[in-house]
Enzyme design. Structure first.
Site, PDB file in Angstrom:
ATOM      1  N   LYS A 142       0.849  -1.201   0.000  1.00  0.00           N
ATOM      2  CA  LYS A 142       0.000   0.000   0.000  1.00  0.00           C
ATOM      3  C   LYS A 142       0.881   1.247   0.000  1.00  0.00           C
ATOM      4  O   LYS A 142       1.884   1.303   0.723  1.00  0.00           O
ATOM      5  CB  LYS A 142      -0.897  -0.040   1.241  1.00  0.00           C
ATOM      6  CG  LYS A 142      -1.990   1.017   1.276  1.00  0.00           C
ATOM      7  CD  LYS A 142      -2.848   0.837   2.533  1.00  0.00           C
ATOM      8  CE  LYS A 142      -3.962   1.852   2.638  1.00  0.00           C
ATOM      9  NZ  LYS A 142      -4.732   1.715   3.893  1.00  0.00           N
ATOM     10  N   SER A 149      -9.684   1.960   2.863  1.00  0.00           N
ATOM     11  CA  SER A 149      -8.824   2.657   1.940  1.00  0.00           C
ATOM     12  C   SER A 149      -7.911   1.761   1.118  1.00  0.00           C
ATOM     13  O   SER A 149      -7.489   2.124   0.026  1.00  0.00           O
ATOM     14  CB  SER A 149      -7.963   3.671   2.705  1.00  0.00           C
ATOM     15  OG  SER A 149      -7.093   3.018   3.617  1.00  0.00           O
ATOM     16  N   SER A 189      -9.620  -0.379   7.061  1.00  0.00           N
ATOM     17  CA  SER A 189      -9.035  -0.229   5.726  1.00  0.00           C
ATOM     18  C   SER A 189      -8.305  -1.453   5.190  1.00  0.00           C
ATOM     19  O   SER A 189      -7.924  -1.478   4.020  1.00  0.00           O
ATOM     20  CB  SER A 189      -8.072   0.963   5.705  1.00  0.00           C
ATOM     21  OG  SER A 189      -8.797   2.170   5.698  1.00  0.00           O
TER      22      SER A 189
END
Lengths: 99, 491
Positions: B80, B155, B179
């Site tokens: 990420k 996210s 997330s």
């Protein structure tokens, strides 16, 4: 009644160093009002004597050994800066007087 | 070698260790897959082909030299874009960091490199990890491989979509309010949020420091556990890191995979009875619960009366911390600077930079946080939310005296169509209804696929006590053994 006014949002944006536009203020004021009304529900909980939790891990005064270690290479750090001069970050004018 | 991209990480590492495939072949296969499908999925913000191939060559050389390889050596992993990677662009999904190449690796990335995993690239995310759909990424949304018209969760939607699209068998996420778990749920993959402090935040671009927790994403529970063991454990660079060994997550996952849950007590939270959740989600959850009882688990209803205040408390605490953390984006040390014409003051340049560099959701949260922390409102909002956080923690502690883990659906609804929740930001926040209590408490939780609703994946959440991460892996692996992994339609 609205929880937050357009003027308050403008004030908070200034405090937050966000040069928001008039159009954004129009949008945000309504949206933030909805959000604030929803989160204000925490006030329904009777929590007078309850201690606050700032953090879930009960660790205090975590120190590491006082040993000198190399820091990040200066050129690599400054390479990521928007502006650098003489091996330093260059900042815009910081005093109120005319430059 | 046919389908290197469809192997689990454990099987791929085994094939590499036995010499049936090289790490370079495995990496090349995944890079080819990314080239083939990422135009549709948009899981990656940056693909590091040269870095990945160099890392894979090192693994192959080490194997040729007879060196012992770690359990994930040679396996591609997608990271990420909220974690710093030295010399490799890191944006946190924001324009304010566009083009920034960090001068250091985050601890998680250091450990991935040391374990011989191959970092193939950086994945898309909602800006600064604020969102549940990737629609708040400054670089455009990621699309769900199950239905390209729907969100991949957020996210960490990029990491989850990369797994579901077979672009990588492993990925790293970060979980502040869900997330990791919510994207896992809506893409039919596995996402685990470790105990807060069980994984290092050094080099994780901060959103809400008392909640942010990096963790593993994978297509199988054992793979997630293997990755958890690689990245977890104490880090002296993070003062909130817990100085204890990583719980025995891999052994627990392998034990759970045998399908025996006798003696395990599952707590069903009465406050999560389904209000606000789609009927199809509750149906899939109920079926999964029945499967777990057939494996020997006992279901006990528990009451957690303050869970209904978790969402409001979170949406005061997280924005408050973010308004403080994001003050570092001042246009001086890294990233964007706007309006520096030699006349404007630092303060004016800062305001113009932040206005141009931040997207609407980040601005909303900074403003909410500034409000909640301001004198006159502090006690009623931030202070009260912190007290509610204490009560939620007490609910968890009391529940874990009666049961081993708590269970719920991961998210109230399956992947939703793009644009359906962006006009009313609070509708987006509701995606986190079931995931947020755990973050406030600090314990671990995992999402594992449990079935489909209208052809879209549903996630089953298992929440465990602090530093008992092994428990959730055992139950998750048992459920996986009963349900099987979910396979999305071909892209």
């Amino acid at each position: 009644m609205a929880a937050i006014s357009r003027e308050e949002v403008a004030h908070l944006a200034r405090l937050s160093r966000l040069a928001v536009t008039e159009a954004e203020l129009d949008t945000f004021a309504g949206q933030l009002d909805v959000i604030l009304q929803a989160v204000a529900r925490v006030g329904e909980v009777t929590a007078g004597d309850i201690p606050p939790t700032s953090h879930s891990v009960p660790l205090t005064n975590v120190l590491r050994d006082d040993v000198a270690e190399p820091c990040l290479p200066r050129e690599e750090v400054l390479a990521g800066a928007p502006d650098a001069a003489e091996d330093r970050f260059r900042v815009p004018r910081i005093l109120d007087e005319e430059a | 070698m046919t389908d290197l991209i469809r192997l689990s990480a454990a099987d791929l590492a085994g094939a590499i260790a036995r010499g049936e495939a090289s790490a370079v072949e495995a990496t090349r296969a995944h890079l080819d897959r990314i080239a083939e499908v990422d135009g549709q999925v948009a899981a990656f913000l940056h693909v590091d082909e040269a870095g990945a191939l160099a890392a894979a060559e090192r693994v192959d050389r080490a194997r040729a030299a007879g060196e012992e390889l770690g359990p994930l050596a040679g396996v591609p992993v997608a990271v990420k874009d909220v974690l710093t990677t030295r010399g490799v662009p890191t944006t946190a999904g924001s324009k304010i960091l566009e083009g920034w190449r960090p001068p250091y690796d985050s601890t998680i990335v250091q450990r991935l490199r040391a374990a011989g995993t191959v970092i193939v690239g950086k994945t898309n995310m909602d800006e600064f990890a604020m969102g549940s759909s990737t629609e708040y990424s400054a670089y455009g949304p990621t699309r769900n491989p199950w239905d390209l018209g729907r969100i991949p969760g957020g996210s960490g939607g990029g990491s989850a979509a990369a797994l579901a699209a077979y672009e990588a068998p492993l990925a790293i996420g970060s979980d502040t309010g869900g997330s990791i778990r919510q994207p896992g749920a809506v893409t039919g993959t596995v996402g685990a949020k470790p105990t807060y402090g069980g994984t290092s935040r050094y080099g994780l671009i901060a959103f809400s420091s008392s909640l942010d927790t990096p963790g593993p994403c994978a297509r199988t529970v054992v793979d997630a556990a293997l990755l958890h063991a690689v990245i977890g454990g104490h880090d002296r660079r993070d003062s909130t890191s817990i100085p204890q060994p990583v719980p025995e997550v891999v052994a627990a996952a392998r034990r759970g995979a045998t399908g025996d849950l006798s003696g395990v007590r599952l707590g069903l939270v009465s406050q999560f009875s389904g209000e606000g959740a789609e009927p199809g989600v509750m149906a899939a959850f109920g079926e999964a619960l029945e499967r777990l009882t057939k494996l020997g688990a006992e279901v006990v209803e528990v009451s957690c009366p303050h869970f209904e205040y978790a969402l409001p408390a979170y949406y005061l605490i997280a924005p408050s911390e973010c308004s403080s953390n994001l003050a570092r984006f001042d246009g001086v040390r890294y990233g964007l600077r706007v309006g520096d014409d030699g006349q404007r003051s630092l303060e004016e340049v800062m305001s113009l930079t932040r206005e141009a560099g931040f997207g609407p959701e980040v601005k909303r949260r900074i403003i909410i946080g500034t409000y909640a922390l301001s004198s006159g409102y502090y006690d009623a909002y931030y202070g009260q939310a912190q007290k509610v956080r204490t009560l939620i923690t007490r609910d968890f502690t009391a529940a874990f005296e009666r049961v081993d883990v708590l269970v719920s659906p991961t998210t109230p609804f399956v992947a939703f169509p793009f644009g359906s929740r962006t006009s009313d930001p609070y509708q987006m926040y509701l995606a986190d209804l079931f995931t947020i209590p755990t973050n406030l408490y600090g314990g671990p939780a995992i999402s594992v696929p449990c079935g489909l609703s209208d052809g879209l994946p549903v996630g089953f959440q298992i929440m465990a006590p602090t530093m008992a991460d092994d428990r959730m892996y055992r139950v998750a692996a048992a459920l996986e053994s009963a349900v099987g992994t979910l396979t999305p339609p071909a892209l």
